[in-house]
Motif scaffolding. Structure first.
Motif, PDB file in Angstrom:
ATOM      1  N   PHE A 164      51.381  25.479  41.647  1.00 21.49           N
ATOM      2  CA  PHE A 164      50.036  25.958  40.424  1.00 21.49           C
ATOM      3  C   PHE A 164      49.037  26.753  41.339  1.00 21.49           C
ATOM      4  CE2 PHE A 164      46.786  23.985  38.163  1.00 21.49           C
ATOM      5  CZ  PHE A 164      47.053  25.063  37.080  1.00 21.49           C
ATOM      6  N   SER A 165      48.401  25.513  42.417  1.00 20.09           N
ATOM      7  CA  SER A 165      47.390  25.783  43.144  1.00 20.09           C
ATOM      8  C   SER A 165      47.248  27.627  44.174  1.00 20.09           C
ATOM      9  CB  SER A 165      46.962  24.650  44.238  1.00 20.09           C
ATOM     10  OG  SER A 165      45.397  24.670  44.842  1.00 20.09           O
ATOM     11  N   ASP A 166      48.388  27.222  44.612  1.00 22.75           N
ATOM     12  CA  ASP A 166      48.426  28.123  45.972  1.00 22.75           C
ATOM     13  C   ASP A 166      48.637  29.830  44.451  1.00 22.75           C
ATOM     14  OD1 ASP A 166      48.125  26.674  47.839  1.00 22.75           O
ATOM     15  OD2 ASP A 166      51.157  28.006  48.107  1.00 22.75           O
ATOM     16  N   GLY A 167      48.945  29.346  43.021  1.00 22.30           N
ATOM     17  CA  GLY A 167      49.317  30.920  42.333  1.00 22.30           C
ATOM     18  C   GLY A 167      47.792  30.946  41.818  1.00 22.30           C
ATOM     19  N   CYS A 168      46.919  29.702  41.142  1.00 22.21           N
ATOM     20  CA  CYS A 168      45.676  29.651  41.127  1.00 22.21           C
ATOM     21  C   CYS A 168      44.524  30.995  41.970  1.00 22.21           C
ATOM     22  CB  CYS A 168      45.508  29.292  40.434  1.00 22.21           C
ATOM     23  SG  CYS A 168      45.805  28.456  38.884  1.00 22.21           S
ATOM     24  N   TRP A 169      44.531  30.100  43.100  1.00 18.72           N
ATOM     25  CA  TRP A 169      43.975  31.020  44.677  1.00 18.72           C
ATOM     26  C   TRP A 169      43.829  32.404  44.631  1.00 18.72           C
ATOM     27  CZ3 TRP A 169      39.473  29.535  46.664  1.00 18.72           C
ATOM     28  CH2 TRP A 169      39.487  28.229  46.388  1.00 18.72           C
ATOM     29  N   ALA A 170      45.646  33.720  44.278  1.00 19.74           N
ATOM     30  CA  ALA A 170      46.322  33.761  44.575  1.00 19.74           C
ATOM     31  C   ALA A 170      45.491  34.862  43.370  1.00 19.74           C
ATOM     32  CB  ALA A 170      47.998  33.997  44.873  1.00 19.74           C
ATOM     33  N   LEU A 171      46.047  34.130  42.610  1.00 21.96           N
ATOM     34  CA  LEU A 171      45.778  35.640  40.748  1.00 21.96           C
ATOM     35  C   LEU A 171      43.890  36.254  41.080  1.00 21.96           C
ATOM     36  CD1 LEU A 171      47.929  34.126  38.458  1.00 21.96           C
ATOM     37  CD2 LEU A 171      48.464  36.219  39.521  1.00 21.96           C
ATOM     38  N   LEU A 172      43.468  34.713  41.410  1.00 22.42           N
ATOM     39  CA  LEU A 172      42.214  34.796  41.264  1.00 22.42           C
ATOM     40  C   LEU A 172      41.300  36.314  42.297  1.00 22.42           C
ATOM     41  CD1 LEU A 172      40.166  31.211  41.092  1.00 22.42           C
ATOM     42  CD2 LEU A 172      40.025  33.194  39.240  1.00 22.42           C
ATOM     43  N   ALA A 173      42.188  36.233  43.354  1.00 23.66           N
ATOM     44  CA  ALA A 173      42.092  37.180  44.342  1.00 23.66           C
ATOM     45  C   ALA A 173      42.185  38.557  43.581  1.00 23.66           C
ATOM     46  CB  ALA A 173      42.494  36.396  45.630  1.00 23.66           C
ATOM     47  N   ALA A 174      43.085  38.770  43.273  1.00 20.44           N
ATOM     48  CA  ALA A 174      44.173  39.540  42.984  1.00 20.44           C
ATOM     49  C   ALA A 174      43.748  40.000  41.511  1.00 20.44           C
ATOM     50  CB  ALA A 174      45.698  39.186  42.254  1.00 20.44           C
ATOM     51  N   THR A 175      42.695  39.821  41.062  1.00 16.41           N
ATOM     52  CA  THR A 175      41.447  40.199  40.092  1.00 16.41           C
ATOM     53  C   THR A 175      40.410  40.421  40.566  1.00 16.41           C
ATOM     54  OG1 THR A 175      42.655  38.565  38.312  1.00 16.41           O
ATOM     55  CG2 THR A 175      40.412  39.422  37.955  1.00 16.41           C
ATOM     56  N   ALA A 176      39.588  40.022  41.448  1.00 19.42           N
ATOM     57  CA  ALA A 176      38.656  40.569  42.030  1.00 19.42           C
ATOM     58  C   ALA A 176      39.396  42.222  43.076  1.00 19.42           C
ATOM     59  CB  ALA A 176      38.287  39.415  43.444  1.00 19.42           C
ATOM     60  N   ARG A 177      40.460  42.208  43.387  1.00 14.80           N
ATOM     61  CA  ARG A 177      41.091  43.541  44.005  1.00 14.80           C
ATOM     62  C   ARG A 177      40.022  44.299  42.498  1.00 14.80           C
ATOM     63  NH1 ARG A 177      45.908  45.848  43.141  1.00 14.80           N
ATOM     64  NH2 ARG A 177      46.700  47.255  44.938  1.00 14.80           N
ATOM     65  N   SER A 178      40.389  44.529  41.676  1.00 10.61           N
ATOM     66  CA  SER A 178      40.568  45.707  40.758  1.00 10.61           C
ATOM     67  C   SER A 178      38.976  46.503  41.228  1.00 10.61           C
ATOM     68  CB  SER A 178      39.864  45.870  39.328  1.00 10.61           C
ATOM     69  OG  SER A 178      39.508  44.760  38.981  1.00 10.61           O
ATOM     70  N   TRP A 179      37.937  46.106  41.958  1.00 14.38           N
ATOM     71  CA  TRP A 179      36.903  46.570  42.095  1.00 14.38           C
ATOM     72  C   TRP A 179      37.196  47.617  42.960  1.00 14.38           C
ATOM     73  CZ3 TRP A 179      33.188  46.115  46.690  1.00 14.38           C
ATOM     74  CH2 TRP A 179      32.380  46.532  46.258  1.00 14.38           C
ATOM     75  N   PHE A 180      37.943  47.131  44.250  1.00 11.43           N
ATOM     76  CA  PHE A 180      38.282  47.176  45.629  1.00 11.43           C
ATOM     77  C   PHE A 180      39.130  49.115  45.407  1.00 11.43           C
ATOM     78  CE2 PHE A 180      37.713  42.763  46.900  1.00 11.43           C
ATOM     79  CZ  PHE A 180      36.481  43.313  47.937  1.00 11.43           C
ATOM     80  N   VAL A 181      39.643  48.472  44.389  1.00  7.66           N
ATOM     81  CA  VAL A 181      40.762  49.751  44.029  1.00  7.66           C
ATOM     82  C   VAL A 181      39.573  51.007  43.724  1.00  7.66           C
ATOM     83  CG1 VAL A 181      42.727  51.298  42.374  1.00  7.66           C
ATOM     84  CG2 VAL A 181      42.311  48.237  42.762  1.00  7.66           C
ATOM     85  N   ARG A 182      39.004  50.991  43.020  1.00  4.20           N
ATOM     86  CA  ARG A 182      38.220  52.132  42.459  1.00  4.20           C
ATOM     87  C   ARG A 182      37.634  53.221  44.074  1.00  4.20           C
ATOM     88  NH1 ARG A 182      34.914  48.015  39.577  1.00  4.20           N
ATOM     89  NH2 ARG A 182      36.243  47.332  37.446  1.00  4.20           N
ATOM     90  N   SER A 183      37.285  52.663  45.029  1.00 13.64           N
ATOM     91  CA  SER A 183      37.143  53.049  45.708  1.00 13.64           C
ATOM     92  C   SER A 183      37.745  53.469  47.358  1.00 13.64           C
ATOM     93  CB  SER A 183      35.738  53.031  46.749  1.00 13.64           C
ATOM     94  OG  SER A 183      35.005  53.669  48.053  1.00 13.64           O
ATOM     95  N   PRO A 184      38.668  54.192  47.879  1.00 12.41           N
ATOM     96  CA  PRO A 184      39.272  54.503  49.459  1.00 12.41           C
ATOM     97  C   PRO A 184      39.213  54.079  50.636  1.00 12.41           C
ATOM     98  CG  PRO A 184      39.435  56.710  48.585  1.00 12.41           C
ATOM     99  CD  PRO A 184      38.543  56.229  47.340  1.00 12.41           C
ATOM    100  N   ARG A 185      37.545  53.716  50.558  1.00 13.56           N
ATOM    101  CA  ARG A 185      36.682  53.346  51.420  1.00 13.56           C
ATOM    102  C   ARG A 185      36.602  51.939  51.369  1.00 13.56           C
ATOM    103  NH1 ARG A 185      31.194  55.750  53.878  1.00 13.56           N
ATOM    104  NH2 ARG A 185      33.008  56.658  54.226  1.00 13.56           N
ATOM    105  N   ARG A 186      36.432  51.384  50.207  1.00 13.24           N
ATOM    106  CA  ARG A 186      37.299  50.073  49.864  1.00 13.24           C
ATOM    107  C   ARG A 186      37.840  49.302  50.551  1.00 13.24           C
ATOM    108  NH1 ARG A 186      34.206  50.188  43.937  1.00 13.24           N
ATOM    109  NH2 ARG A 186      31.818  49.711  44.631  1.00 13.24           N
TER     110      ARG A 186
END
Length: 211
Positions: free
Chosen positions: A164-186
Protein backbone atom coordinates in the motif's frame (compact mmCIF):
# COMPACT_ATOMS: atom_id res chain seq x y z
CA UNK A 1 -1.18 -17.77 16.52
CA UNK A 2 0.06 -14.27 17.25
CA UNK A 3 -2.07 -12.43 19.86
CA UNK A 4 -4.15 -9.63 18.30
CA UNK A 5 -2.48 -7.02 20.52
CA UNK A 6 0.96 -8.12 19.31
CA UNK A 7 -0.15 -8.10 15.67
CA UNK A 8 -1.57 -4.57 16.06
CA UNK A 9 1.63 -3.32 17.71
CA UNK A 10 3.67 -4.88 14.94
CA UNK A 11 1.48 -3.21 12.29
CA UNK A 12 2.11 0.19 13.87
CA UNK A 13 5.87 -0.42 14.05
CA UNK A 14 5.95 -1.70 10.48
CA UNK A 15 4.00 1.30 9.19
CA UNK A 16 6.48 3.71 10.75
CA UNK A 17 9.40 1.90 9.13
CA UNK A 18 7.80 1.40 5.73
CA UNK A 19 6.52 4.93 5.21
CA UNK A 20 10.11 6.23 5.34
CA UNK A 21 11.46 5.83 1.77
CA UNK A 22 14.08 3.11 1.48
CA UNK A 23 15.56 1.16 -1.46
CA UNK A 24 12.22 -0.39 -2.54
CA UNK A 25 10.36 2.94 -2.49
CA UNK A 26 13.06 4.96 -4.22
CA UNK A 27 13.50 2.30 -6.90
CA UNK A 28 9.74 2.25 -7.59
CA UNK A 29 9.63 6.07 -7.72
CA UNK A 30 12.52 6.19 -10.18
CA UNK A 31 10.82 3.61 -12.40
CA UNK A 32 7.52 5.50 -12.12
CA UNK A 33 9.13 8.75 -13.24
CA UNK A 34 11.02 7.01 -16.01
CA UNK A 35 8.45 4.53 -17.35
CA UNK A 36 5.01 5.45 -16.00
CA UNK A 37 2.11 3.96 -14.05
CA UNK A 38 2.33 0.38 -15.30
CA UNK A 39 6.02 0.05 -14.51
CA UNK A 40 5.43 1.75 -11.16
CA UNK A 41 2.91 -0.92 -10.20
CA UNK A 42 5.12 -3.72 -11.52
CA UNK A 43 8.14 -2.37 -9.61
CA UNK A 44 6.14 -2.32 -6.39
CA UNK A 45 4.77 -5.81 -7.06
CA UNK A 46 8.29 -7.08 -7.73
CA UNK A 47 9.66 -5.41 -4.60
CA UNK A 48 6.91 -6.83 -2.37
CA UNK A 49 7.36 -10.29 -3.87
CA UNK A 50 11.11 -10.02 -3.40
CA UNK A 51 10.56 -9.21 0.27
CA UNK A 52 9.22 -12.75 0.64
CA UNK A 53 12.79 -14.03 0.31
CA UNK A 54 14.15 -12.54 3.58
CA UNK A 55 10.78 -13.24 5.25
CA UNK A 56 10.92 -16.95 4.47
CA UNK A 57 14.62 -17.04 5.36
CA UNK A 58 13.96 -15.50 8.77
CA UNK A 59 10.87 -17.60 9.38
CA UNK A 60 12.78 -20.84 8.94
CA UNK A 61 15.96 -19.86 10.75
CA UNK A 62 18.24 -18.66 7.97
CA UNK A 63 17.75 -15.08 9.02
CA UNK A 64 19.45 -15.75 12.34
CA UNK A 65 22.47 -17.13 10.50
CA UNK A 66 22.57 -14.12 8.20
CA UNK A 67 22.32 -11.67 11.07
CA UNK A 68 25.08 -13.51 12.94
CA UNK A 69 27.44 -13.58 9.96
CA UNK A 70 28.91 -10.22 9.03
CA UNK A 71 30.40 -11.74 5.87
CA UNK A 72 27.12 -13.17 4.57
CA UNK A 73 25.24 -9.97 5.37
CA UNK A 74 27.92 -7.93 3.60
CA UNK A 75 27.69 -10.16 0.51
CA UNK A 76 23.92 -9.68 0.29
CA UNK A 77 24.26 -5.94 0.81
CA UNK A 78 27.02 -5.53 -1.77
CA UNK A 79 25.18 -7.67 -4.33
CA UNK A 80 22.04 -5.59 -4.00
CA UNK A 81 23.97 -2.32 -4.12
CA UNK A 82 25.96 -3.36 -7.19
CA UNK A 83 22.81 -4.38 -9.02
CA UNK A 84 21.14 -1.03 -8.31
CA UNK A 85 24.19 0.93 -9.44
CA UNK A 86 24.25 -1.13 -12.65
CA UNK A 87 20.56 -0.35 -13.28
CA UNK A 88 21.15 3.34 -12.59
CA UNK A 89 24.02 3.56 -15.06
CA UNK A 90 21.95 1.70 -17.67
CA UNK A 91 19.05 4.11 -17.17
CA UNK A 92 21.29 7.16 -17.68
CA UNK A 93 22.88 5.65 -20.79
CA UNK A 94 19.46 4.90 -22.29
CA UNK A 95 17.85 8.28 -21.51
CA UNK A 96 17.70 9.39 -25.18
CA UNK A 97 16.12 6.08 -26.21
CA UNK A 98 13.66 6.51 -23.36
CA UNK A 99 12.58 9.93 -24.62
CA UNK A 100 12.11 8.62 -28.17
CA UNK A 101 10.17 5.59 -26.96
CA UNK A 102 7.84 7.59 -24.76
CA UNK A 103 7.21 10.17 -27.47
CA UNK A 104 6.19 7.36 -29.84
CA UNK A 105 4.33 5.59 -27.01
CA UNK A 106 6.48 2.46 -27.40
CA UNK A 107 7.49 0.68 -24.21
CA UNK A 108 11.25 0.70 -23.75
CA UNK A 109 11.35 -2.13 -21.23
CA UNK A 110 9.21 -5.23 -20.80
CA UNK A 111 6.87 -5.66 -17.85
CA UNK A 112 8.53 -8.92 -16.83
CA UNK A 113 11.92 -7.21 -16.74
CA UNK A 114 10.62 -4.38 -14.56
CA UNK A 115 9.04 -6.90 -12.20
CA UNK A 116 12.25 -8.95 -12.08
CA UNK A 117 14.35 -5.88 -11.29
CA UNK A 118 11.97 -4.90 -8.49
CA UNK A 119 12.11 -8.45 -7.15
CA UNK A 120 15.91 -8.40 -6.94
CA UNK A 121 15.86 -5.03 -5.18
CA UNK A 122 13.28 -6.30 -2.67
CA UNK A 123 15.09 -9.57 -2.05
CA UNK A 124 18.42 -7.87 -1.32
CA UNK A 125 17.12 -4.85 0.60
CA UNK A 126 19.19 -4.70 3.84
CA UNK A 127 16.48 -2.65 5.53
CA UNK A 128 13.99 -5.50 5.13
CA UNK A 129 16.52 -8.16 6.10
CA UNK A 130 17.45 -6.32 9.30
CA UNK A 131 13.83 -5.59 10.16
CA UNK A 132 12.65 -9.16 9.75
CA UNK A 133 15.69 -10.60 11.49
CA UNK A 134 15.69 -8.21 14.45
CA UNK A 135 12.05 -7.19 14.93
CA UNK A 136 9.84 -10.17 14.03
CA UNK A 137 11.03 -12.21 17.03
CA UNK A 138 10.06 -9.34 19.36
CA UNK A 139 6.37 -9.71 18.50
CA UNK A 140 6.12 -13.50 18.45
CA UNK A 141 4.94 -15.49 21.47
CA UNK A 142 6.53 -18.98 21.71
CA UNK A 143 3.70 -20.28 23.89
CA UNK A 144 1.15 -19.42 21.18
CA UNK A 145 2.44 -21.91 18.63
CA UNK A 146 5.18 -22.57 16.08
CA UNK A 147 7.41 -19.55 15.58
CA UNK A 148 7.78 -19.98 11.79
CA UNK A 149 4.00 -19.70 11.40
CA UNK A 150 3.93 -16.59 13.59
CA UNK A 151 6.80 -15.00 11.67
CA UNK A 152 5.02 -15.67 8.38
CA UNK A 153 1.79 -14.13 9.67
CA UNK A 154 3.56 -11.01 10.93
CA UNK A 155 5.49 -10.85 7.68
CA UNK A 156 2.26 -10.98 5.70
CA UNK A 157 1.03 -7.94 7.63
CA UNK A 158 4.29 -6.18 6.78
CA UNK A 159 3.95 -6.99 3.06
CA UNK A 160 0.37 -5.70 2.87
CA UNK A 161 1.42 -2.39 4.43
CA UNK A 162 4.48 -2.26 2.18
CA UNK A 163 2.38 -2.80 -0.95
CA UNK A 164 0.00 0.00 0.00
CA UNK A 165 2.67 2.51 1.03
CA UNK A 166 5.09 1.81 -1.83
CA UNK A 167 2.20 1.85 -4.29
CA UNK A 168 1.06 5.29 -3.12
CA UNK A 169 4.57 6.70 -3.46
CA UNK A 170 5.05 5.21 -6.94
CA UNK A 171 1.66 6.24 -8.31
CA UNK A 172 2.14 9.81 -7.10
CA UNK A 173 5.47 9.90 -8.93
CA UNK A 174 3.92 8.37 -12.06
CA UNK A 175 1.18 11.02 -12.05
CA UNK A 176 3.77 13.80 -11.91
CA UNK A 177 5.53 12.17 -14.87
CA UNK A 178 2.82 13.37 -17.31
CA UNK A 179 4.34 16.85 -17.17
CA UNK A 180 7.66 15.48 -18.37
CA UNK A 181 6.20 13.54 -21.29
CA UNK A 182 5.40 16.80 -23.13
CA UNK A 183 9.07 17.54 -23.79
CA UNK A 184 11.90 15.27 -25.03
CA UNK A 185 14.40 17.35 -23.09
CA UNK A 186 12.38 16.94 -19.91
CA UNK A 187 12.25 13.20 -20.57
CA UNK A 188 16.01 13.00 -20.95
CA UNK A 189 16.33 14.92 -17.70
CA UNK A 190 13.96 12.62 -15.83
CA UNK A 191 15.78 9.61 -17.26
CA UNK A 192 19.07 10.93 -15.91
CA UNK A 193 17.44 11.86 -12.59
CA UNK A 194 15.88 8.41 -12.26
CA UNK A 195 19.22 6.78 -12.99
CA UNK A 196 20.99 8.96 -10.43
CA UNK A 197 18.30 8.10 -7.87
CA UNK A 198 18.88 4.38 -8.43
CA UNK A 199 22.66 4.83 -8.15
CA UNK A 200 22.13 6.83 -4.95
CA UNK A 201 20.00 4.07 -3.48
CA UNK A 202 22.67 1.52 -4.39
CA UNK A 203 25.40 3.63 -2.82
CA UNK A 204 23.28 4.07 0.29
CA UNK A 205 22.77 0.33 0.56
CA UNK A 206 26.50 -0.21 0.28
CA UNK A 207 27.27 2.26 3.06
CA UNK A 208 24.67 1.18 5.59
CA UNK A 209 22.88 -1.99 6.55
CA UNK A 210 19.76 -0.36 7.95
CA UNK A 211 18.61 2.15 5.35
Amino acid sequence: MVPLSHAAAFAVAASILIVIPGPNVLFAISRALTLGHRSAVLSVAGGVTGSLVPLVAVSFGLGAVLMASAILFLLVKVAGAAYLIYLGISTIRQRKQLAAALQSKVASISGSRVFRQGFIVGATNPKTIVYFGAILPQFAVPSQGALPAQFLLLGAIFLVIQAFSDGCWALLAATARSWFVRSPRRLETVGSTGGLMIIGVGAGMALTGTN
